[in-house]
Design a protein around this motif. Sequence first.
Motif, PDB file in Angstrom:
ATOM      1  N   ARG A 133       0.844  -1.201   0.000  1.00  0.00           N
ATOM      2  CA  ARG A 133       0.000   0.000   0.000  1.00  0.00           C
ATOM      3  C   ARG A 133       0.879   1.251   0.000  1.00  0.00           C
ATOM      4  NH1 ARG A 133      -3.611  -0.504   4.405  1.00  0.00           N
ATOM      5  NH2 ARG A 133      -1.857   0.092   5.691  1.00  0.00           N
ATOM      6  N   GLU A 190     -12.367  -6.434  -7.932  1.00  0.00           N
ATOM      7  CA  GLU A 190     -11.501  -5.454  -7.273  1.00  0.00           C
ATOM      8  C   GLU A 190     -10.611  -6.123  -6.227  1.00  0.00           C
ATOM      9  OE1 GLU A 190     -14.523  -2.829  -5.832  1.00  0.00           O
ATOM     10  OE2 GLU A 190     -14.570  -1.670  -7.685  1.00  0.00           O
ATOM     11  N   GLN A 237      -5.681   0.570  -9.379  1.00  0.00           N
ATOM     12  CA  GLN A 237      -4.881   1.496  -8.573  1.00  0.00           C
ATOM     13  C   GLN A 237      -5.767   2.371  -7.683  1.00  0.00           C
ATOM     14  OE1 GLN A 237      -1.658   1.136  -8.902  1.00  0.00           O
ATOM     15  NE2 GLN A 237      -0.842   2.799  -7.702  1.00  0.00           N
ATOM     16  N   THR A 238      -6.922   2.792  -8.207  1.00  0.00           N
ATOM     17  CA  THR A 238      -7.775   3.721  -7.462  1.00  0.00           C
ATOM     18  C   THR A 238      -8.919   3.037  -6.721  1.00  0.00           C
ATOM     19  OG1 THR A 238      -9.112   4.117  -9.441  1.00  0.00           O
ATOM     20  CG2 THR A 238      -7.270   5.629  -9.027  1.00  0.00           C
ATOM     21  N   HIS A 239      -9.188   1.789  -7.027  1.00  0.00           N
ATOM     22  CA  HIS A 239     -10.302   1.084  -6.394  1.00  0.00           C
ATOM     23  C   HIS A 239      -9.858   0.441  -5.084  1.00  0.00           C
ATOM     24  CE1 HIS A 239     -13.636   1.081  -9.403  1.00  0.00           C
ATOM     25  NE2 HIS A 239     -12.663   1.688 -10.055  1.00  0.00           N
ATOM     26  N   HIS A 240     -10.688   0.615  -4.057  1.00  0.00           N
ATOM     27  CA  HIS A 240     -10.404   0.037  -2.745  1.00  0.00           C
ATOM     28  C   HIS A 240     -10.609  -1.473  -2.818  1.00  0.00           C
ATOM     29  CE1 HIS A 240     -11.189  -1.009   1.483  1.00  0.00           C
ATOM     30  NE2 HIS A 240     -10.330  -0.043   1.721  1.00  0.00           N
ATOM     31  N   ASN A 245       0.837   3.008  -3.589  1.00  0.00           N
ATOM     32  CA  ASN A 245      -0.352   3.862  -3.448  1.00  0.00           C
ATOM     33  C   ASN A 245      -1.640   3.133  -3.800  1.00  0.00           C
ATOM     34  OD1 ASN A 245       1.001   6.171  -2.531  1.00  0.00           O
ATOM     35  ND2 ASN A 245       1.590   6.688  -4.636  1.00  0.00           N
ATOM     36  N   LEU A 246      -1.654   1.810  -3.645  1.00  0.00           N
ATOM     37  CA  LEU A 246      -2.895   1.067  -3.860  1.00  0.00           C
ATOM     38  C   LEU A 246      -3.860   1.401  -2.725  1.00  0.00           C
ATOM     39  CD1 LEU A 246      -1.630  -2.481  -4.913  1.00  0.00           C
ATOM     40  CD2 LEU A 246      -2.817  -0.816  -6.347  1.00  0.00           C
ATOM     41  N   ASN A 247      -5.132   1.456  -3.058  1.00  0.00           N
ATOM     42  CA  ASN A 247      -6.173   1.752  -2.079  1.00  0.00           C
ATOM     43  C   ASN A 247      -6.571   0.430  -1.426  1.00  0.00           C
ATOM     44  OD1 ASN A 247      -8.231   2.829  -0.604  1.00  0.00           O
ATOM     45  ND2 ASN A 247      -9.362   3.633  -2.354  1.00  0.00           N
ATOM     46  N   TYR A 291      -7.419  -1.169   5.894  1.00  0.00           N
ATOM     47  CA  TYR A 291      -6.632  -0.880   7.097  1.00  0.00           C
ATOM     48  C   TYR A 291      -6.027  -2.167   7.653  1.00  0.00           C
ATOM     49  CZ  TYR A 291      -5.840   0.157  12.049  1.00  0.00           C
ATOM     50  OH  TYR A 291      -5.299   0.274  13.298  1.00  0.00           O
TER      51      TYR A 291
END
Length: 191
Positions: free
Chosen positions: A94, A130, A139-142, A98-100, A103
């Motif tokens: 992460r 995803e 890259q932008t998808h959680h 910068n992968l979403n 936690y």
Amino acid sequence: MKTPEEIFRFKAEYYSLLFQIAAKCGLVDQNTFDIQNHYFDDKYKTSHDVRYNSPFETMFKWLALYEDYPCVYRWELIPPYDECEIKEVINGLRDASNLNMPYVDMAATTTTNTLYVGKAEGCVWGRQIEHLGYHKKAQTHHGLHIHDWAQQRGLSFKLHVFVFPKECTPILELFEYALAKEYKPLIGSHK
């Protein structure tokens, strides 16, 4: 203006009612899918649609049957695996890419075979694309981005999916929370 006591009483009655409704909902269907390490392939990250002509095809056909239904799911780790290594790898990935991603509580010491618990109010098949890391905009998808870290570690999984009636959508979070409290997933936050 309401007093704090009135607000607390209302909230307590509200949540009590939600749990009563949740208990009556029941399941529409449920299924478990084996996801073997050798299923992962780089071609699904680029040009090949993972839903078709792949080891995942049966899973995605079943998930598509419930496209408009609320679902709760659980990703289970199949031994052998190292919980600490998984948490470190996910945190590192992460931060480096910068992968979403969900936690990770590095201080948690609970032993568990559950990687993650999640929900989808609809299109559960899209949510699993995803999590596998095969979405075109990964890259932008959680998501869990499993392909990016599990393949080289030889990890396999089971995906447990629970389908609820459509009228349960507003209280889907309660089912997710209950499942997370029972299985104590390695990653993700459920408060």
